[in-house]
Design a protein around this motif. Sequence first.
Motif, PDB file in Angstrom:
ATOM      1  N   ALA A 293      56.597  35.848  16.171  1.00 35.04           N
ATOM      2  CA  ALA A 293      57.696  34.955  15.810  1.00 35.04           C
ATOM      3  C   ALA A 293      57.491  33.569  16.407  1.00 35.04           C
ATOM      4  O   ALA A 293      57.911  32.557  15.835  1.00 35.04           O
ATOM      5  N   GLU A 294      56.822  33.513  17.560  1.00 30.07           N
ATOM      6  CA  GLU A 294      56.590  32.222  18.211  1.00 30.07           C
ATOM      7  C   GLU A 294      55.731  31.292  17.365  1.00 30.07           C
ATOM      8  O   GLU A 294      55.818  30.071  17.497  1.00 30.07           O
ATOM      9  N   THR A 295      54.889  31.857  16.484  1.00 30.38           N
ATOM     10  CA  THR A 295      54.101  31.012  15.586  1.00 30.38           C
ATOM     11  C   THR A 295      55.009  30.251  14.633  1.00 30.38           C
ATOM     12  O   THR A 295      54.832  29.056  14.387  1.00 30.38           O
ATOM     13  N   LEU A 296      56.018  30.927  14.100  1.00 32.99           N
ATOM     14  CA  LEU A 296      56.964  30.277  13.194  1.00 32.99           C
ATOM     15  C   LEU A 296      57.799  29.255  13.945  1.00 32.99           C
ATOM     16  O   LEU A 296      58.069  28.153  13.445  1.00 32.99           O
ATOM     17  N   GLN A 297      58.219  29.612  15.166  1.00 28.06           N
ATOM     18  CA  GLN A 297      59.015  28.689  15.972  1.00 28.06           C
ATOM     19  C   GLN A 297      58.203  27.445  16.336  1.00 28.06           C
ATOM     20  O   GLN A 297      58.704  26.313  16.245  1.00 28.06           O
ATOM     21  N   LEU A 298      56.954  27.643  16.745  1.00 30.49           N
ATOM     22  CA  LEU A 298      56.100  26.511  17.089  1.00 30.49           C
ATOM     23  C   LEU A 298      55.901  25.590  15.891  1.00 30.49           C
ATOM     24  O   LEU A 298      55.935  24.356  16.023  1.00 30.49           O
ATOM     25  N   THR A 299      55.730  26.162  14.718  1.00 35.18           N
ATOM     26  CA  THR A 299      55.571  25.370  13.502  1.00 35.18           C
ATOM     27  C   THR A 299      56.808  24.515  13.254  1.00 35.18           C
ATOM     28  O   THR A 299      56.709  23.338  12.870  1.00 35.18           O
TER      29      THR A 299
END
Length: 259
Positions: free
Chosen positions: A226-232
């Motif tokens: 989920a952190e990948t989506l948040q970072l994006t």
Amino acid sequence: MKQCTIRIGTKRFLGTAAEALQRWAIDQGTLPRSEGGTQVAPVSRLAALAAEAVCHWPLALLQVEDLATLRWNRFQALGGTAFMLVEQAALAVAVDQFRDFHLPALDDPFVEAAPDGISLLDETACQLLHAQAAVMGGAWPRLVGLLLCCGVSLAELSTICCGQADRESGRLHLQGGRVVTAPSIWLPSSQEDATSLLLAELSDAAAHAAGFAALGQRLNHHRLKAETLQLTALVAAFMEGRHLDEVLQTAGGISVPAG
């Protein structure tokens, strides 16, 4: 070092992540309290990140594995994920701008699938995630949509009630007086119970794990988090001109200044 040595007039300097970050932080300037800032200069707030050894390597040496190690080091130093992800977003934007201007031939390691499951997604990948979420149904389209647009963590989104969302204004009211904007399509209608969780169908870790495994399979990104989506989403906020203080508040890295 030769590949990353940059000449401006008579001056030569080495292109590093620290150099890129410092230039970006100086351009950000200090946001005054009257505008919702903390009056802490971004250069000061990002000094510890810039001091990391990997940030002083020539940019050509910076690999996706090094970024994963850097994230782990910063997570341990900061004691949490929110500030670490905002730091990473700032670093990604700073390095991207620096590369475009000074070293356009270099690849961007932030967009490669990393060992820790955290990376940046391009527009095509985001579209594929939305499509996969639609296939999965239930609360997944809402979750993916909010993660990709708000910059708020999965953990916090999982605790939000429908009553904290205002579909007409396109806002989510979070802990500590924080407010983030979100497309109305991902927010509950007036018919939904205000006391029920926004993501009631996804209330356990097993559901999250299975869902992100399916999303990752669509992207051939087998460790997708989920952190990948948040970072994006955090990178997008910076690209839209948001200040470091504002993005930190969105992610929950700092409190909203009183008054």
